[in-house]
Structures are given as C-alpha cells and as structure tokens.
Design an enzyme around this catalytic site. Structure first.
Site, PDB file in Angstrom:
ATOM      1  N   ARG A  21       0.825  -1.218   0.000  1.00 54.28           N
ATOM      2  CA  ARG A  21       0.000   0.000   0.000  1.00 54.28           C
ATOM      3  C   ARG A  21       0.852   1.257   0.000  1.00 54.28           C
ATOM      4  NH1 ARG A  21      -5.558  -1.335   3.087  1.00 54.28           N
ATOM      5  NH2 ARG A  21      -5.728  -3.432   2.286  1.00 54.28           N
ATOM      6  N   SER A 137     -22.510 -13.684  12.637  1.00 50.77           N
ATOM      7  CA  SER A 137     -21.879 -12.532  12.005  1.00 50.77           C
ATOM      8  C   SER A 137     -21.852 -12.720  10.483  1.00 50.77           C
ATOM      9  CB  SER A 137     -20.449 -12.430  12.567  1.00 50.77           C
ATOM     10  OG  SER A 137     -19.758 -11.356  12.012  1.00 50.77           O
ATOM     11  N   LYS A 156     -19.049 -18.103  17.993  1.00 47.51           N
ATOM     12  CA  LYS A 156     -19.476 -17.322  16.828  1.00 47.51           C
ATOM     13  C   LYS A 156     -19.876 -18.254  15.698  1.00 47.51           C
ATOM     14  CE  LYS A 156     -15.060 -17.140  14.582  1.00 47.51           C
ATOM     15  NZ  LYS A 156     -13.758 -16.634  14.555  1.00 47.51           N
ATOM     16  N   SER A 189     -19.664  -1.589   2.366  1.00 41.81           N
ATOM     17  CA  SER A 189     -19.047  -0.422   1.737  1.00 41.81           C
ATOM     18  C   SER A 189     -18.273  -0.711   0.464  1.00 41.81           C
ATOM     19  CB  SER A 189     -18.123   0.264   2.732  1.00 41.81           C
ATOM     20  OG  SER A 189     -17.032  -0.575   3.018  1.00 41.81           O
ATOM     21  N   HIS A 217     -21.821   3.382   6.789  1.00 36.98           N
ATOM     22  CA  HIS A 217     -21.891   3.960   5.436  1.00 36.98           C
ATOM     23  C   HIS A 217     -23.296   4.444   5.091  1.00 36.98           C
ATOM     24  CE1 HIS A 217     -17.755   3.253   4.283  1.00 36.98           C
ATOM     25  NE2 HIS A 217     -17.846   2.223   5.098  1.00 36.98           N
ATOM     26  N   THR A 245     -20.705   6.150  12.497  1.00 40.43           N
ATOM     27  CA  THR A 245     -19.476   6.942  12.546  1.00 40.43           C
ATOM     28  C   THR A 245     -19.802   8.420  12.416  1.00 40.43           C
ATOM     29  OG1 THR A 245     -17.269   7.229  11.628  1.00 40.43           O
ATOM     30  CG2 THR A 245     -19.026   6.897  10.034  1.00 40.43           C
ATOM     31  N   LYS A 248     -17.529   9.970   8.426  1.00 34.00           N
ATOM     32  CA  LYS A 248     -17.798   9.851   6.988  1.00 34.00           C
ATOM     33  C   LYS A 248     -18.808  10.946   6.599  1.00 34.00           C
ATOM     34  CE  LYS A 248     -16.326   5.032   7.200  1.00 34.00           C
ATOM     35  NZ  LYS A 248     -14.908   5.155   6.841  1.00 34.00           N
ATOM     36  N   THR A 278      -8.394   8.165  26.147  1.00 35.22           N
ATOM     37  CA  THR A 278      -8.795   9.572  26.252  1.00 35.22           C
ATOM     38  C   THR A 278     -10.005   9.841  25.360  1.00 35.22           C
ATOM     39  OG1 THR A 278      -6.525  10.171  26.723  1.00 35.22           O
ATOM     40  CG2 THR A 278      -7.942  11.936  25.904  1.00 35.22           C
ATOM     41  N   THR A 363      -9.008  -6.039   1.800  1.00 38.02           N
ATOM     42  CA  THR A 363     -10.233  -5.234   1.901  1.00 38.02           C
ATOM     43  C   THR A 363     -11.340  -5.846   1.034  1.00 38.02           C
ATOM     44  OG1 THR A 363      -8.777  -3.329   2.188  1.00 38.02           O
ATOM     45  CG2 THR A 363     -11.092  -2.856   1.783  1.00 38.02           C
TER      46      THR A 363
HETATM   47  C1  LIG Z   1     -18.470  -0.836   7.771  1.00 35.76           C
HETATM   48  C2  LIG Z   1     -17.509  -0.033   8.581  1.00 35.76           C
HETATM   49  N1  LIG Z   1     -17.626  -0.049   9.921  1.00 35.76           N
HETATM   50  C3  LIG Z   1     -16.778   0.674  10.691  1.00 35.76           C
HETATM   51  C4  LIG Z   1     -15.777   1.445  10.139  1.00 35.76           C
HETATM   52  C5  LIG Z   1     -14.879   2.255  11.022  1.00 35.76           C
HETATM   53  O1  LIG Z   1     -15.267   3.603  11.009  1.00 35.76           O
HETATM   54  P1  LIG Z   1     -14.302   4.715  11.598  1.00 35.76           P
HETATM   55  O2  LIG Z   1     -13.555   5.279  10.443  1.00 35.76           O
HETATM   56  O3  LIG Z   1     -15.171   5.696  12.298  1.00 35.76           O
HETATM   57  O4  LIG Z   1     -13.387   4.010  12.550  1.00 35.76           O
HETATM   58  C6  LIG Z   1     -15.615   1.486   8.751  1.00 35.76           C
HETATM   59  C7  LIG Z   1     -14.540   2.325   8.156  1.00 35.76           C
HETATM   60  O5  LIG Z   1     -14.297   2.419   7.007  1.00 35.76           O
HETATM   61  C8  LIG Z   1     -16.497   0.725   7.954  1.00 35.76           C
HETATM   62  O6  LIG Z   1     -16.382   0.717   6.621  1.00 35.76           O
END
Ligand SMILES: Cc1ncc(COP(=O)(O)O)c(C=O)c1O
Length: 407
Positions: A21, A137, A156, A189, A217, A245, A248, A278, A363
C-alpha cells in the site's frame, strides 16, 4: 532472530502480490472540496480532485461544523484532558450523545474515538454481559466487527453474506435457550449492497436474538433525518444496537453506539475500549454534533448525493464499464487484478489529477480488486466530466494494451 530480515520478507510478500500500500500525501482545501493538493515524493505539488473520500457530503468544510469547532476550541482548548471516567466527560460529549440518541430514537448513545473502536469494544464486551452468547456474524462484516467477535472468547457463527436462509439454519441448530446476537451492516461499503434488515429482525424475533447493525456507510445519508437505512425503512425500533461513525457523512471523527439506557450503561461500565482511552477533543464533539443536527433538518445534501451517484453510475455504465450497482451511493468499478488496479489509479493521478485509491485484498476478495468512486454533492459537472472522459480514455487504452498495465 534477524528481525530486519523478517520485516523485509513480510514487505516483499506484499510487493510480490502487487498489494503493497502506497499512501498519497494530500492537503484538502477548505471551501474547495473535492479539490486538494498532492504533495509528490520529490516535494513538488500538483492539484488533484479527490474521488475516493468518505466525507460523502462535504460536511468537513460546512460552515456550521467549522464554526462549532472554532467556538469549542476557543472556549475549551485542544484536548479533553482525560478518559471519560477521569475528567474527560464534557458538556460537548454529553450534548453529542443526546443528539445521537435522538437521531436513532433510542434512550441513549455512547461515544467512542471511532466506529472501529465502537464495533470492536462493544462486540468484544457483550459475552461478558450475556454469558454463553453466540454471535451470528455476516461473512462480509467490516474488520472492526470481525475483530470484536474474534477477541471476545465467545461462540461465533459466520453466515454467508446476506443469506438469511443460512442464518436461519445456523440459529436453528443451536440451543434455543442460549443468548444470541446477529451482527450485520446496513450497507456493505465495498460493493455498496444493502443488508436484509427486516428479514434479519424477523429471524431475531423468532429465535429471541438481539440485533447489532453497523450503519457506518449510511448515517447522515439515508432516512428522513439521516439516521440511516433502518430509519428509511422504518425499522430502527427493531434494532437493539445501532453503530455509526461521525467521520464519513458527518465529516468529522468519532464513532458511537445507540441503544437502550441499560445497554449503553453496561458497555460504558465494562468495555476496555471505552474506559481506558482519552475521550474525543471537545471541539471534535462540537463539530460532530453540529453536523448531525444540520443533517437532521436539511435533507437537500442527501438528495443531491443520491442524484450524483446515479449520474456517475449511468455515465460509467453507458461506457460499458463493469460497475457494481445495488442502488446505493457507492460506485465500484471492478478491475480484477491488483497490479492493473494500481496502474490505473497511478495513471488517473499522474495523467489527469484524479485521485482514486486502488482497493485490494484483504479489503476485497482477490480477483475483485477495484476502483471505488465516491461521488458527492461537492463534485460539480466539471469534475464529473473530467472523471468520465479520463476513465473512457484509460479504459479503452487498457483494453487494447493489457501488456502496458502489466509492465
Ligand atoms: C463498515 C464499517 N464499519 C466501521 C468502520 C470504522 O469507522 P471509523 O472510520 O469511524 O473508525 C468502517 C470504516 O471504514 C467501515 O467501513
């Protein structure tokens, strides 16, 4: 042990597979998103248009967000000065949690430093609260959920992606009396497909399971007030824990869960990922709260975002590009090879000033390497035209000349 040689070996493996990367150094231009400056390795600078950011609505430069951040910064200084337990809970954190609880129609919300930490900390803590818990999951859940489930020491089961029949089989095979939780996402995503929220909630009711949804997302972008796909589909009340989040669509930073008061209280009290770190800087919390509040009341950016995604998909499809289209805002173009994907990304950057990061294994699965475009309301017709004509030129060129890509 020759530690350096071991590091070399590990890095060489990535180079050999074409998935080492490389980060691109960029400086975003406040007020001019999606424009940025790319600082090249030789120190020179060149303007670029960012086409792979997750600041989906351009809220990172919104005046309401910036002024809230400036105000809080001037009023309280830089950092929070502590963990949530020891002096790091400020009025800004409390106000943001109240904003988020209201957004999702839940009694409470709990802030974390990111959605990654929120997923990991919550999912790894739940078996402490529900001894014997089995987590079901989705196979394509985000790394943060996988980590949380993996580390929690509980049982799991992985169900095939979006396959509710498989989920049912797995649940039916387990003891009806043990506690259960289904963990999944509303929008995945990398392909931009939607999770079957209603069917999963039905199964949860049938088997007495809790539900945990990652709306990372989707928050800010779907639903009348931007609470996500579950809000759009009127299903929020059926989800026990909603994760989101602030980094984004809300354009700032931080993550959270929204749930019942007791659930948030228990996670707050037991999750090391919440307790021993923190808290977010107050200015960040203030900016995020302003962003959430703004997007609750103003659906225009959401609507424009969807329109932009539709236009880009239609135009790329018309050129015959292999787009994955599940009707969400994410526009993945499958290249199918890590070296070719990187080469295309390099050519777009160097030849056209278009920045789109190549997406590789782990990914996405090997063989599905891609360019993942994220159109937004701040991409105007000029930027869209430039992207479409660059992709047209490069795609035809590459089809004719695979050898150059492999070079
Ligand atoms: C599906 C999903 N969950 C959680 C996260 C993590 O989000 P954050 O960037 O707030 O740590 C991501 C980050 O790309 C994500 O794609």
């Amino acid at each position: 042990m020759d530690y350096t040689a071991k590091l070399d070996e590990a890095l060489t493996r990535l180079h050999d597979e074409g998935r080492y990367r490389t980060f691109i150094d960029i400086e975003r231009k406040n007020g001019q998103f999606p424009h940025a400056t790319w600082r090249k390795p030789d120190g020179s600078e060149t303007p670029v248009t960012v086409w792979c950011g997750n600041d989906y609505l351009g809220m990172g430069q919104h005046p309401a967000v910036l002024s809230a951040m400036h105000e809080a910064l001037d009023a309280t200084g830089a950092g929070s000065g502590g963990t949530r337990n020891i002096s790091g809970t400020t009025v800004y954190h409390k106000a943001l949690e109240a904003e988020l609880a209201d957004l999702h129609g839940k009694e409470s919300a709990l802030l974390f430093t990111s959605a990654y930490i929120a997923n990991d900390a919550t999912l790894s803590t739940l078996p402490k609260l529900f001894p014997g818990l089995i987590i079901y999951s989705d196979a394509l859940n985000h790394a943060s959920m996988i980590e949380g489930v993996r580390r929690n020491g509980g049982a799991k089961r992985i169900f095939r992606h979006n396959d509710v029949e498989h989920l049912r089989e797995l649940m039916a095979a387990d003891d009806p009396d043990v506690p259960k939780l289904i963990a999944f996402e509303s929008i995945y995503s990398m392909d931009g497909d939607f999770g079957p929220i209603e069917e999963i909630c039905d199964l949860a009711d049938e088997f007495g399971a809790l539900t945990y949804i990652d709306e990372v997302h989707a928050v800010g972008m779907y639903g009348p007030r931007g609470a996500g796909v579950a809000e759009r589909d009127r299903l929020m009340h059926r989800l026990d824990i909603i994760n989101g989040t602030l980094a984004k669509a809300y354009g700032v930073m931080g993550g959270y869960i929204a749930a019942s008061h007791k659930m948030c209280d228990a996670i707050r009290s037991y999750a090391p990922g919440f307790i021993f770190t923190t808290s977010l800087p107050p200015a960040v919390a203030a900016g995020a709260a302003a962003s959430v509040a703004h997007l609750k009341r103003n659906p225009e950016l959401r609507e424009k975002h969807q329109t932009q995604a539709k236009i880009l998909k239609t135009r790329l499809k018309a050129m015959g590009l292999p787009i994955i289209d599940h009707g969400s805002h994410i526009v993945p173009v499958i290249v199918g090879d890590p070296v070719h994907t990187k080469k295309l990304s390099d050519m777009l950057l160097e030849g056209y000033g278009i920045y789109v990061q190549p997406i590789n294994f782990p990914t996405v699965p090997r063989g599905t390497e891609r360019l993942r475009f994220t159109p937004s309301p701040v991409h105007g017709p000029r930027e869209m035209d430039a992207l479409v004509s660059a992709m047209d030129a490069l795609w035809s060129h590459c089809a004719l000349n695979r050898a150059e890509l492999s070079a």
